[in-house]
Design an enzyme around this catalytic site. Structure first.
Site, PDB file in Angstrom:
ATOM      1  CB  SER A 172      65.982  56.277   4.321  1.00  0.00           C
ATOM      2  OG  SER A 172      65.682  55.883   5.634  1.00  0.00           O
ATOM      3  CB  THR A 173      68.561  52.402   6.396  1.00  0.00           C
ATOM      4  OG1 THR A 173      67.152  52.718   7.180  1.00  0.00           O
ATOM      5  CG2 THR A 173      69.565  51.918   7.581  1.00  0.00           C
ATOM      6  CG  HIS A 199      64.332  59.323   4.723  1.00  0.00           C
ATOM      7  ND1 HIS A 199      63.698  57.930   5.008  1.00  0.00           N
ATOM      8  CD2 HIS A 199      64.080  60.467   4.263  1.00  0.00           C
ATOM      9  CE1 HIS A 199      62.991  58.250   3.484  1.00  0.00           C
ATOM     10  NE2 HIS A 199      62.860  59.419   3.133  1.00  0.00           N
ATOM     11  CG  MET A 292      62.512  49.919   7.263  1.00  0.00           C
ATOM     12  SD  MET A 292      63.722  49.896   8.575  1.00  0.00           S
ATOM     13  CE  MET A 292      63.155  51.995   9.041  1.00  0.00           C
ATOM     14  CG  ASP A 295      59.950  58.888   1.072  1.00  0.00           C
ATOM     15  OD1 ASP A 295      59.202  59.595   0.381  1.00  0.00           O
ATOM     16  OD2 ASP A 295      60.478  59.508   0.969  1.00  0.00           O
TER      17      ASP A 295
END
Length: 368
Positions: A172-173, A199, A292, A295
């Site tokens: 993600s991030t 993401h 972050m 998940d």
């Protein structure tokens, strides 16, 4: 604890007003100042010493990319969140900004009915990202759900490991840059297929796949329903859709769907990992990278229960150690590695087991 001080940089007075209104409602955040262009932003950055900058991409004079380069010259580690439209042009510019050192990005609200709706959308999107990126500036309980001082519990191994037949990755991030560092490690003849959840919204994932494919020896594509998994190819889940794998005869194929988000995410790492556990079981190797939120934790558990292995990126090399940190804290990781070490470690795990199995396979010689 002192509040997180934000410098808002945007040439639109309306967007500056909206960002200030969205952020100032949180007690842990303070608007340190605003700037209408890049040059003013650089000056105020040196005067105000903010904890984070939100930076518009499209501005007169220095645009967001040019301003970001100058910010990084002065402060390589200051968190910067790009504020852009989710159009083809905006997505391409945002990916370039991430490659140049931006920490994350947020969407300018499109088709909002009024100012208040736009403000709430920005608030819901930006505030969690700000708190994750500035975790050291706010109380740990609100910064990230990883307990301080926890002990990493490496997943126990029992007996010889099965050969790896698929590599599944969740991020993600910070993920686009992490993937850009990881995927070029793999040779063109990498012997297993790769499936990835990063993401990102629609458009972004297609452009990300194109960028990664240009810098990697393997092919990188956006996932499509019906595509057969094959060695030497990586598939990225399309933004806004879940991606799973399904066995059809001797082949394993991708399936794309728009079922409900999980962990507020679509695509979701948990959804992909769950299908990997069902189809590949002990023959799966999965990696949870910078990101972050949580998940991937449940999916990692299911992979471990099916006999597969999970490794994670370490805290020092992660932009945000949420996803990999929580997997490690839950005891689902069999190893924690720096971003630099992940590629060689994956190759070692994939290739060493294949070599071991080949050595165990008897060679049948036919007399002629």
């Amino acid at each position: 604890m002192p509040p997180i001080r934000i410098l808002v940089v945007d040439d639109s007075a309306l967007h500056r007003k909206m960002l200030c209104a969205a952020l100032s409602g949180d007690a842990t955040i303070e608007i340190a100042g605003v700037a209408a262009d890049g040059r003013i932003a650089l000056s105020k950055m040196q005067q105000l010493h903010p904890d984070l900058i939100t930076l518009d991409i499209e501005m007169p004079g220095w645009n967001g990319l040019e301003t970001l380069v100058e910010i990084r010259k002065l402060n390589p580690k200051l968190p910067v969140i790009m504020f852009s439209s989710f159009t083809e042009h905006g997505a391409a510019a945002t990916l370039e900004a991430l490659a140049r050192g931006a920490s994350d990005y947020a969407a300018k609200p499109a088709n909002a009915a009024n100012f208040d709706e736009a403000k709430e959308r920005v608030r819901a999107d930006l505030i969690p990202k700000i708190k994750a990126l500035c975790a050291q500036a706010i109380p740990a309980a609100t910064a990230k759900p990883i307990p301080r001082g926890f002990t990493i519990k490496l997943a126990a191994r029992s007996g010889p490991r099965a050969s790896v037949e698929v590599l599944a990755i969740g991020a993600s991030t910070g993920g686009p840059n992490a993937l850009a560092a990881l995927l070029p490690n793999f040779p063109a003849d990498f012997p297993v297929p790769i499936v990835i959840v990063q993401h990102m919204p629609p458009i972004f994932t297609r452009l990300l796949a194109e960028r990664l494919s240009k810098t990697s020896k393997i092919q990188v594509r956006e996932g499509e329903t019906g595509k057969t998994l094959a060695p030497g190819t990586a598939w990225i889940a399309p933004g806004g859709d879940h991606m799973i794998v399904e066995r059809q005869g001797v082949d394993v194929r991708l399936e794309i769907n728009r079922e409900a988000p999980e962990n507020s995410c679509r695509p979701s790492v948990d959804v992909l990992f769950r299908s990997i556990a069902q189809v590949y079981g002990a023959h799966a190797l999965s990696v949870v990278m910078t990101g972050m939120g949580s998940d991937g934790v449940r999916g990692a558990q299911q992979l471990c229960e099916a006999g597969g292995e999970v490794i994670v990126q370490d805290e020092a090399s992660s932009v945000v150690w949420g996803m990999p940190g929580l997997v490690a804290a839950a005891g689902h990781a069999s190893g924690v590695y720096s971003l630099e070490s992940l590629g060689p470690e994956i190759i070692r795990r994939v290739m060493s087991r294949r070599s071991a199995l080949e050595e165990q396979t008897p060679v049948v010689r036919v007399r002629t």
